[in-house]
Write a protein that holds these residues in place. Structure first.
Motif, short mmCIF file in Angstrom:
data_model
loop_
_atom_site.label_atom_id
_atom_site.label_comp_id
_atom_site.label_asym_id
_atom_site.label_seq_id
_atom_site.Cartn_x
_atom_site.Cartn_y
_atom_site.Cartn_z
N VAL A 95 -16.77 18.11 -13.02
CA VAL A 95 -16.96 19.56 -12.81
C VAL A 95 -17.82 20.19 -13.90
N ASP A 96 -17.45 19.98 -15.17
CA ASP A 96 -18.13 20.66 -16.26
C ASP A 96 -19.45 19.98 -16.65
N ARG A 97 -19.49 18.65 -16.54
CA ARG A 97 -20.67 17.94 -17.01
C ARG A 97 -21.67 17.62 -15.90
N HIS A 98 -21.21 17.68 -14.62
CA HIS A 98 -22.10 17.34 -13.51
C HIS A 98 -22.15 18.41 -12.43
N ALA A 99 -21.47 19.54 -12.63
CA ALA A 99 -21.47 20.66 -11.67
C ALA A 99 -21.02 20.21 -10.29
N GLY A 100 -20.11 19.24 -10.25
CA GLY A 100 -19.59 18.74 -8.99
C GLY A 100 -18.14 19.12 -8.78
N SER A 101 -17.43 18.33 -7.98
CA SER A 101 -16.01 18.58 -7.75
C SER A 101 -15.28 17.26 -7.59
N LEU A 102 -14.00 17.27 -7.96
CA LEU A 102 -13.13 16.10 -7.82
C LEU A 102 -11.84 16.56 -7.17
N THR A 103 -11.57 16.06 -5.97
CA THR A 103 -10.38 16.46 -5.22
C THR A 103 -9.64 15.21 -4.76
N VAL A 104 -8.41 15.42 -4.28
CA VAL A 104 -7.59 14.30 -3.82
C VAL A 104 -6.80 14.72 -2.60
N ASP A 105 -6.67 13.81 -1.65
CA ASP A 105 -5.78 13.94 -0.50
C ASP A 105 -4.88 12.72 -0.50
N SER A 106 -3.61 12.93 -0.22
CA SER A 106 -2.70 11.78 -0.28
C SER A 106 -1.55 11.94 0.70
N GLU A 107 -1.25 10.84 1.34
CA GLU A 107 -0.06 10.68 2.16
C GLU A 107 0.28 9.20 2.13
N PRO A 108 1.49 8.82 2.50
CA PRO A 108 1.84 7.40 2.46
C PRO A 108 0.84 6.55 3.24
N GLY A 109 0.27 5.56 2.56
CA GLY A 109 -0.68 4.67 3.21
C GLY A 109 -2.12 5.11 3.11
N ALA A 110 -2.38 6.28 2.52
CA ALA A 110 -3.77 6.77 2.44
C ALA A 110 -3.91 7.79 1.33
N THR A 111 -4.48 7.35 0.21
CA THR A 111 -4.80 8.26 -0.90
C THR A 111 -6.30 8.17 -1.17
N THR A 112 -6.95 9.32 -1.19
CA THR A 112 -8.40 9.34 -1.37
C THR A 112 -8.80 10.34 -2.44
N PHE A 113 -9.47 9.85 -3.46
CA PHE A 113 -10.10 10.71 -4.46
C PHE A 113 -11.57 10.87 -4.07
N ARG A 114 -12.03 12.13 -4.03
CA ARG A 114 -13.37 12.42 -3.53
C ARG A 114 -14.19 13.11 -4.64
N VAL A 115 -15.30 12.49 -5.00
CA VAL A 115 -16.20 13.03 -6.02
C VAL A 115 -17.47 13.53 -5.33
N ARG A 116 -17.74 14.83 -5.45
CA ARG A 116 -18.97 15.42 -4.91
C ARG A 116 -19.91 15.75 -6.04
N LEU A 117 -21.17 15.31 -5.92
CA LEU A 117 -22.17 15.49 -6.97
C LEU A 117 -23.42 16.11 -6.37
N PRO A 118 -23.96 17.16 -6.98
CA PRO A 118 -25.20 17.74 -6.48
C PRO A 118 -26.37 16.79 -6.72
N VAL A 119 -27.29 16.74 -5.75
CA VAL A 119 -28.44 15.85 -5.87
C VAL A 119 -29.30 16.24 -7.07
N SER A 120 -29.31 17.54 -7.40
CA SER A 120 -30.13 18.03 -8.50
C SER A 120 -29.63 17.54 -9.85
N GLY A 121 -28.37 17.08 -9.91
CA GLY A 121 -27.83 16.56 -11.16
C GLY A 121 -27.32 17.66 -12.08
N PRO A 122 -26.78 17.28 -13.24
CA PRO A 122 -26.24 18.26 -14.19
C PRO A 122 -27.35 19.06 -14.84
N ALA A 123 -26.99 20.23 -15.33
CA ALA A 123 -27.96 21.07 -16.01
C ALA A 123 -28.35 20.41 -17.32
#
Length: 471
Positions: A443-471
């Motif tokens: 978030v702070d170093r790449h201006a992206g986001s890190l989220t998580v969804d979880s339920e039994p049998g399926a946990t997913t961490f999702r990293v979104r990064l802008p194509v333009s990159g960090p400032a």
């Protein structure tokens, strides 16, 4: 508590503690009334880590040591020298002390009971402000210590894993080099045996041709089945015995492994005459040397690959901000964690979108994120399961997902999963800074986001990064 009765507390002693710098003697007298004197001998416990605080301790004389308890081991953090105060932040926030306090020398202390401290601190803004002024630097220092320890532990884990990975090819290379020396000795001695046997020039040329034929067969031959190889060795061993070759059973194995047969053996015997024994050992040593050379090549290539993976993982010589393929970091992180995966039956599935463009990124920092997410997924699965790594587009951003089919994150834990110092691991097994640090990097170093969804049998961490990159 020490046996010596402490000397009575005076207003002058309290004045030496900087907690009370901004109040007058009248207000200071109220603190004198609630203070309870205590003594501790050297080595005696003052406050246990994780225990509810009885109040604020004023260290009037002596030195107290701060110790971090990490499971079965402890680490010294620093010393507190009189006159000073300890435990005010935890008392105000009603949180246990995150370290153990022990008397390094004989100590004279005054305890300000928790309820009385809260009452007077809130009634006297200068004292409350003095405590609050220390919250930020104390928390930053604790976070820095914990993050540094996390990095060192991660580095130690990575180093141990790489040492294990390097040990196998290094041992193979060492063994091959020793055997190569023996093969070279035999090759050198063979020249003398040919001269002594009186091998003619024409026959010598035929022997060279037969040696080259043997080497060519070895290079083109696929591995023989165990039964076929045993039959071939037995047939050659029998024929060598008939030809009077000493130790023929030792020579039969490398000759059979190269696909040589009795016809080749007979031609060698025809051209070597009395030098057959030396000729056979010369060819066998040549075959062994070729195999050992290939083994050395494979071993050193494996070591070079591991070293290259470490260089890619840390982005050595490439600066902090680089343009790189997202998949490069994911793959090198998998190599670094390979030793941990090898100890399990966990399957890693890759679903990469190779059309993604190179991104501007802080490569070594982003690899810390992949390491944390993948390491947590391995821990969550234990011995079996599947980790799926997916990359692709998500609107204007590139997304990378790390999923596992483990038990999932409990619903009451999920909202706090990215909080600093929050961890579900056992004491000494985690500091709760891993996911907090990962989110800060994204978030702070790449201006992206890190989220998580979880339920039994399926946990997913999702990293979104802008194509333009960090400032």
């Amino acid at each position: 508590m020490g046996a010596v009765t402490p000397a009575p507390l005076t207003l002058e002693e309290l004045r030496l503690v900087d907690l009370f710098d901004d109040i007058d003697d009248g207000l200071l007298g109220e603190w004198l009334q609630i203070a309870q004197l205590e003594c501790r001998d050297a080595g005696e416990l003052i406050v246990e880590q994780g225990a509810a605080l009885a109040g604020v301790h004023l260290l009037l004389e002596g030195t107290a040591q701060t110790i971090k308890v990490l499971g079965e081991r402890t680490e010294p953090v620093g010393d507190q020298h009189a006159p000073t105060w300890m435990g005010a932040i935890g008392t105000l926030t009603r949180t246990p002390l995150s370290v153990r306090m022990v008397a390094r020398t004989e100590c004279r202390l005054a305890l300000l009971p928790a309820d009385d401290f809260l009452r007077l601190a809130l009634a006297q803004p200068p004292v409350h402000a003095r405590v609050m002024h220390q919250v930020a630097p104390v928390m930053q220092r604790v976070a820095s210590i914990e993050a540094g320890r996390d990095r060192l532990e991660s580095l130690g884990t990575m180093a141990a894993g790489l040492a294990h990975e390097l040990n196998n090819p290094a041992a193979a290379a060492k063994r091959a080099a020793a055997q190569m020396a023996d093969a070279l000795d035999i090759l050198s001695a063979s020249l003398g045996s040919f001269v002594d046997a009186g091998v003619e020039r024409a026959d010598a040329q035929q022997l060279v041709d037969l040696q080259q034929e043997a080497l060519a067969r070895k290079c083109s031959l696929t591995a023989l089945g165990a039964l076929d190889a045993a039959d071939a060795e037995d047939a050659l061993a029998d024929r060598l015995d008939e030809l009077g070759v000493s130790g023929g059973w030792e020579l039969a194995e490398p000759l059979a492994a190269a696909g040589l047969d009795e016809d080749w053996l007979q031609r060698l015997a025809d051209h070597s005459g009395p030098g057959l024994d030396g000729a056979l050992r010369w060819v066998a040593a040549s075959l062994t040397a070729r195999g050992l050379a290939l083994e050395l090549q494979e071993s050193t290539a494996r070591m070079s690959s591991l070293v290259g993976a470490v260089k890619q993982y840390t982005y050595m010589d490439r600066g902090s901000l680089v343009e790189a393929d997202l998949h490069e970091g994911l793959e090198t992180t998998l190599i670094v964690l390979g030793h941990k995966l090898k100890q399990t039956q966990i399957q890693v599935v890759r679903d990469y979108d190779r059309s993604l463009p190179p991104l501007m990124m802080r490569g070594s920092e982003l690899n810390q994120v992949w390491t944390n997410l993948l390491d947590n997924a391995i821990d969550a699965l234990g011995d079996t399961g599947t980790i799926t790594i997916t990359t692709g587009w998500d609107g204007p951003c590139v997304v990378a997902q790390v999923s596992d089919d483990g038990d999932g994150i409990p619903a009451d834990v999920l909202p706090r999963i990215f909080d600093s110092f929050f961890t579900t691991k056992d004491v000494g097994s985690g500091t709760g800074l891993g996911l907090a640090t990962a989110r800060q990097i994204v978030v702070d170093r790449h201006a992206g986001s890190l989220t998580v969804d979880s339920e039994p049998g399926a946990t997913t961490f999702r990293v979104r990064l802008p194509v333009s990159g960090p400032a």
